[in-house]
Design an enzyme around this catalytic site. Structure first.
Site, PDB file in Angstrom:
ATOM      1  N   TRP A 164       0.806  -1.219   0.000  1.00 26.88           N
ATOM      2  CA  TRP A 164       0.000   0.000   0.000  1.00 26.88           C
ATOM      3  C   TRP A 164       0.837   1.265   0.000  1.00 26.88           C
ATOM      4  CZ3 TRP A 164       1.956   2.192   4.234  1.00 26.88           C
ATOM      5  CH2 TRP A 164       2.374   1.358   5.282  1.00 26.88           C
ATOM      6  N   ASN A 165       2.150   1.168   0.263  1.00 26.59           N
ATOM      7  CA  ASN A 165       2.878   2.426   0.507  1.00 26.59           C
ATOM      8  C   ASN A 165       3.161   3.217  -0.769  1.00 26.59           C
ATOM      9  OD1 ASN A 165       4.864   0.513  -0.215  1.00 26.59           O
ATOM     10  ND2 ASN A 165       6.451   1.714   0.778  1.00 26.59           N
ATOM     11  N   PRO A 189      -3.377  -5.862  -5.769  1.00 25.53           N
ATOM     12  CA  PRO A 189      -2.958  -4.713  -4.958  1.00 25.53           C
ATOM     13  C   PRO A 189      -3.404  -4.924  -3.520  1.00 25.53           C
ATOM     14  CG  PRO A 189      -4.957  -4.188  -6.182  1.00 25.53           C
ATOM     15  CD  PRO A 189      -4.628  -5.626  -6.503  1.00 25.53           C
ATOM     16  N   GLY A 239       6.747  -6.159  -0.434  1.00 26.98           N
ATOM     17  CA  GLY A 239       6.058  -6.091   0.852  1.00 26.98           C
ATOM     18  C   GLY A 239       7.016  -6.410   1.978  1.00 26.98           C
ATOM     19  N   SER A 240       6.464  -6.901   3.076  1.00 29.50           N
ATOM     20  CA  SER A 240       7.294  -7.113   4.259  1.00 29.50           C
ATOM     21  C   SER A 240       8.144  -8.375   4.118  1.00 29.50           C
ATOM     22  CB  SER A 240       6.390  -7.229   5.487  1.00 29.50           C
ATOM     23  OG  SER A 240       5.567  -8.364   5.338  1.00 29.50           O
ATOM     24  N   GLU A 261      10.942  -8.002  -3.079  1.00 29.56           N
ATOM     25  CA  GLU A 261      11.437  -6.680  -2.666  1.00 29.56           C
ATOM     26  C   GLU A 261      10.860  -6.411  -1.286  1.00 29.56           C
ATOM     27  OE1 GLU A 261      13.607  -5.008  -4.384  1.00 29.56           O
ATOM     28  OE2 GLU A 261      13.535  -6.212  -6.194  1.00 29.56           O
ATOM     29  N   LEU A 262      11.713  -6.473  -0.244  1.00 26.31           N
ATOM     30  CA  LEU A 262      11.186  -6.547   1.119  1.00 26.31           C
ATOM     31  C   LEU A 262      11.577  -5.345   1.983  1.00 26.31           C
ATOM     32  CD1 LEU A 262      11.940 -10.373   1.476  1.00 26.31           C
ATOM     33  CD2 LEU A 262       9.917  -9.256   0.501  1.00 26.31           C
ATOM     34  N   CYS A 295      10.123   2.063   1.725  1.00 29.19           N
ATOM     35  CA  CYS A 295      10.973   0.921   2.094  1.00 29.19           C
ATOM     36  C   CYS A 295      12.422   1.341   2.264  1.00 29.19           C
ATOM     37  CB  CYS A 295      10.847  -0.172   1.043  1.00 29.19           C
ATOM     38  SG  CYS A 295      11.230   0.424  -0.613  1.00 29.19           S
ATOM     39  N   GLU A 393      11.875  -3.228  11.486  1.00 29.10           N
ATOM     40  CA  GLU A 393      11.379  -2.082  10.718  1.00 29.10           C
ATOM     41  C   GLU A 393      10.095  -1.541  11.358  1.00 29.10           C
ATOM     42  OE1 GLU A 393       9.506  -3.123   6.948  1.00 29.10           O
ATOM     43  OE2 GLU A 393      10.554  -1.464   5.987  1.00 29.10           O
TER      44      GLU A 393
HETATM   45  P1  NAD Z   1       2.736  -6.924   3.555  1.00 30.13           P
HETATM   46  O1  NAD Z   1       3.802  -7.942   3.354  1.00 30.13           O
HETATM   47  O2  NAD Z   1       1.861  -7.055   4.732  1.00 30.13           O
HETATM   48  O3  NAD Z   1       1.763  -6.877   2.291  1.00 30.13           O
HETATM   49  C1  NAD Z   1       2.224  -6.664   0.980  1.00 30.13           C
HETATM   50  C2  NAD Z   1       1.224  -7.280   0.010  1.00 30.13           C
HETATM   51  O4  NAD Z   1       1.218  -8.690   0.236  1.00 30.13           O
HETATM   52  C3  NAD Z   1      -0.214  -6.815   0.205  1.00 30.13           C
HETATM   53  O5  NAD Z   1      -0.861  -6.756  -1.044  1.00 30.13           O
HETATM   54  C4  NAD Z   1      -0.813  -7.918   1.055  1.00 30.13           C
HETATM   55  O6  NAD Z   1      -2.220  -8.041   0.907  1.00 30.13           O
HETATM   56  C5  NAD Z   1      -0.109  -9.127   0.474  1.00 30.13           C
HETATM   57  N1  NAD Z   1      -0.037 -10.284   1.370  1.00 30.13           N
HETATM   58  C6  NAD Z   1      -0.014 -10.310   2.723  1.00 30.13           C
HETATM   59  N2  NAD Z   1       0.052 -11.589   3.158  1.00 30.13           N
HETATM   60  C7  NAD Z   1       0.071 -12.377   2.060  1.00 30.13           C
HETATM   61  C8  NAD Z   1       0.136 -13.777   1.843  1.00 30.13           C
HETATM   62  N3  NAD Z   1       0.196 -14.635   2.858  1.00 30.13           N
HETATM   63  N4  NAD Z   1       0.133 -14.229   0.561  1.00 30.13           N
HETATM   64  C9  NAD Z   1       0.095 -13.370  -0.470  1.00 30.13           C
HETATM   65  N5  NAD Z   1       0.019 -12.033  -0.335  1.00 30.13           N
HETATM   66  C10 NAD Z   1       0.027 -11.541   0.916  1.00 30.13           C
HETATM   67  O7  NAD Z   1       3.475  -5.524   3.517  1.00 30.13           O
HETATM   68  P2  NAD Z   1       2.805  -4.104   3.724  1.00 30.13           P
HETATM   69  O8  NAD Z   1       2.673  -3.852   5.170  1.00 30.13           O
HETATM   70  O9  NAD Z   1       1.602  -3.988   2.876  1.00 30.13           O
HETATM   71  O10 NAD Z   1       3.900  -3.157   3.077  1.00 30.13           O
HETATM   72  C11 NAD Z   1       4.914  -2.596   3.810  1.00 30.13           C
HETATM   73  C12 NAD Z   1       6.180  -3.416   3.658  1.00 30.13           C
HETATM   74  O11 NAD Z   1       6.573  -3.424   2.296  1.00 30.13           O
HETATM   75  C13 NAD Z   1       7.343  -2.810   4.414  1.00 30.13           C
HETATM   76  O12 NAD Z   1       8.050  -3.850   5.027  1.00 30.13           O
HETATM   77  C14 NAD Z   1       8.189  -2.170   3.322  1.00 30.13           C
HETATM   78  O13 NAD Z   1       9.545  -2.025   3.650  1.00 30.13           O
HETATM   79  C15 NAD Z   1       7.967  -3.129   2.189  1.00 30.13           C
HETATM   80  N6  NAD Z   1       8.255  -2.507   0.901  1.00 30.13           N
HETATM   81  C16 NAD Z   1       9.381  -2.885   0.249  1.00 30.13           C
HETATM   82  C17 NAD Z   1       9.708  -2.279  -0.965  1.00 30.13           C
HETATM   83  C18 NAD Z   1      10.972  -2.652  -1.699  1.00 30.13           C
HETATM   84  O14 NAD Z   1      11.098  -2.287  -2.856  1.00 30.13           O
HETATM   85  N7  NAD Z   1      11.904  -3.361  -1.090  1.00 30.13           N
HETATM   86  C19 NAD Z   1       8.862  -1.309  -1.507  1.00 30.13           C
HETATM   87  C20 NAD Z   1       7.715  -0.961  -0.824  1.00 30.13           C
HETATM   88  C21 NAD Z   1       7.414  -1.578   0.393  1.00 30.13           C
END
Ligand code: NAD
Length: 524
Positions: A164-165, A189, A239-240, A261-262, A295, A393
């Site tokens: 979402w960020n 998304p 994501g995370s 990309e975490l 991130c 984080e």
């Molecule tokens: P998140 O991992 O909770 O969610 C990311 C996405 O994954 C969302 O669409 C979510 O619905 C989905 N998701 C969650 N659990 C899942 C599962 N079990 N199976 C499949 N999909 C699943 O992360 P967040 O809180 O939405 O985003 C913030 C994180 O993203 C932070 O840790 C940030 O550092 C990271 N981030 C990294 C980058 C990068 O380029 N390295 C860029 C942007 C954000």
């Protein structure tokens, strides 16, 4: 905590009818919906359909059908779509900004900057794709009579899971090279921020992207993720770190590739010779830009003892003076966190640090008077590794100041983390700063900048090391990862192996001297 409703007029482009049209393409045969809200007020924007496993399977089937035709379309024609899209994306930046702001609560300055990312990615790969996707003739094992050609083929249907960020950037920019390479895409998304990517897809279709090629499915991650990964030929996840492990495990079991990309716990090192005014200004963006939800943003700042007090004073003064509020104009310097849940998470990190002895230099509290998910720009000192925010984080406007005695100690402290996404080094002597950068365990290091220089350098791959990720976006590999290689090898005349009746000892001798000659004349 009491929440004061914020009186705000939504941007004129964000009408109920427009939002209903946008979400109409999301399949939701089970009838379930998710209440997508305006972050600044908590009011409902639209009911977002939630996709069932059979909806997801159908989305893949439609995408697969469209992909066959798309892959057979000449590359020049495929790229022409993105030339038109580039113009559309830049012309409609304001409408995209409105959507990003209502769904994420970020300030307008960050929202408009986000709209530029897909256009930059398109522009870069419009220059590179033809070369990258052209068959490349390589030499074969025996000169003249053999050759091998590296042929790049699309993987098929790429599943993209976005956070979402930066919903528009991660939802659309990562799809662009996949589509250029001849793939279809199924995007999931985040529920909270599905609107801007949905609009981006509409713009791509307006530019000529065939219908069906870019599908969207929505739902909570654990509900949608398994079916999406099981049907995909490749997964691009942002994501995370915790979710990245789940995605990576499933992709591994299915023997498909993935790019992860975490998260990060990114350090900033201010060297003794740094321009302090610039470093302080950089730190303000690094810690509070996008409300600390980038991130690559900064959560740890390492300062030489000799300049600690000077930096602290100037940094706290700037943080306290930030214009933090909800507005759909360019006034505020910092907006809201994305949700009340996330604000509570950020608050829990600060509360934990304070309970264990950290000192709050400024901020530290939610601001319900500004909106339901606002949190103050917060600077801490005395953060240690027994505190949650000392190791994990936070992903909010919270940063910790630390002193160091020697540059070696600063490098050691910066590397004392399981993450390795981004780092920022500040110093006037660029050779000295480069030497420090070389010792930092991180996928990106910016000298005299926080993150923009690295992230906007679309020609260089950008990814994380350690638990911050696997693979990279941007650069040649940001497109090539969406392709499989076919090694097409041709033998014009059978010359390998002994001739019929040839003594094997003699054959081995001639083979060995052939190898030596080829090395000597650098043929192979
Ligand atoms: P998140 O991992 O909770 O969610 C990311 C996405 O994954 C969302 O669409 C979510 O619905 C989905 N998701 C969650 N659990 C899942 C599962 N079990 N199976 C499949 N999909 C699943 O992360 P967040 O809180 O939405 O985003 C913030 C994180 O993203 C932070 O840790 C940030 O550092 C990271 N981030 C990294 C980058 C990068 O380029 N390295 C860029 C942007 C954000």
């Amino acid at each position: 905590m009491t929440v004061t409703p914020v009186a705000l007029t939504r941007p004129a482009s964000v009408t109920d009818a427009f939002l209903r049209q946008l979400v109409a393409r999301v399949p939701g045969s089970g009838g379930a919906t998710w209440r997508l809200t305006e972050v600044y007020t908590g009011e409902t924007l639209v009911e977002l359909p939630q996709s069932t496993p059979s909806d997801i399977e159908r989305a893949f089937a439609v995408a697969r059908e469209a992909q066959r035709k798309w892959a057979a379309t000449p590359l020049k024609q495929r790229l022409a779509v993105f030339k038109r899209a580039h113009a559309l994306f830049t012309d409609r930046a304001k409408a995209v900004t409105d959507l990003i702001q209502v769904e994420s609560g970020k300030n307008r300055q960050m929202a408009i900057e986000e709209t530029c990312d897909p256009a930059m990615v398109m522009s870069h790969y419009l220059k590179r794709a033809t070369k990258l996707l052209a068959p490349t003739r390589r030499g074969g094992p025996v000169p003249l009579v053999t050759n091998s050609t590296e042929i790049r083929q699309p993987k098929g249907v790429v599943g993209i899971i976005a956070p979402w960020n930066f919903p528009f950037a991660t939802g659309i920019s990562d799809a662009v090279p996949a589509l250029m390479a001849g793939n279809a895409v199924v995007l999931k998304p985040d529920n909270k921020t599905a609107l801007s990517p949905l609009y981006g897809i509409r713009l791509l279709e307006e530019a000529g992207l065939p219908e069906g090629l870019f599908q969207v499915v929505c739902g909570e991650g654990p509900d949608v993720g398994p079916t999406l990964i099981d049907n995909a030929d490749y997964v691009m996840f942002t994501g995370s770190t915790a979710t990245g492990r789940v995605i990576g495990e499933r992709a591994g079991r299915n023997l498909i590739g993935c790019c992860l990309e975490l998260g990060g716990k990114n350090p900033m090192i201010v060297l003794p010779d740094a321009d302090l005014a610039e470093a302080v200004q950089g730190a303000v963006f690094g810690a509070f830009g996008n409300t600390g939800q980038i991130c690559m943003h900064i959560e740890r700042i390492y300062l030489p003892e000799s300049r600690y007090e000077e930096f602290k004073k100037a940094f706290v003064a700037k943080a306290e003076a930030l214009d933090v509020r909800a507005a759909y104009d360019f006034g505020p310097e910092m907006g809201s966190l994305v949700s009340v849940d996330h604000m509570q998470r950020v608050k829990s990190h600060v509360d934990d640090a304070v309970a264990k002895g950290a000192n709050v230099l400024c901020g530290g509290k939610p601001r319900p008077d500004l909106g339901p998910a606002f949190f103050e720009p917060t600077i801490l000192e005395g953060v240690t590794k027994d505190m949650v925010c000392g190791v994990t984080e936070t992903f909010g406007p919270v940063v910790a100041l630390h002193k160091y005695r020697t540059v070696d100690e600063a490098v050691e402290l910066a590397n004392d983390t399981e993450y390795g996404l981004n780092a920022s080094v500040w110093g006037v002597d660029l050779d000295g700063a480069r030497a420090v950068a070389a010792r930092i365990e991180s996928g990106n290091v910016n000298i005299n900048d926080i993150l923009a220089t690295a992230y906007a350098s679309k020609g260089t791959p950008s990814g994380g090391v350690k638990t911050s990720g696997v693979g990279a976006r941007h650069g040649d590999q940001g497109l090539l990862k969406y392709t499989d290689v076919k090694n097409l090898a041709v033998l014009k005349k059978q010359v390998m192996g002994p001739r019929p009746g040839q003594d094997y000892e003699k054959y081995v001798k001639s083979m060995i001297s052939g190898l030596k000659l080829m090395r000597k004349f650098r043929i192979r």
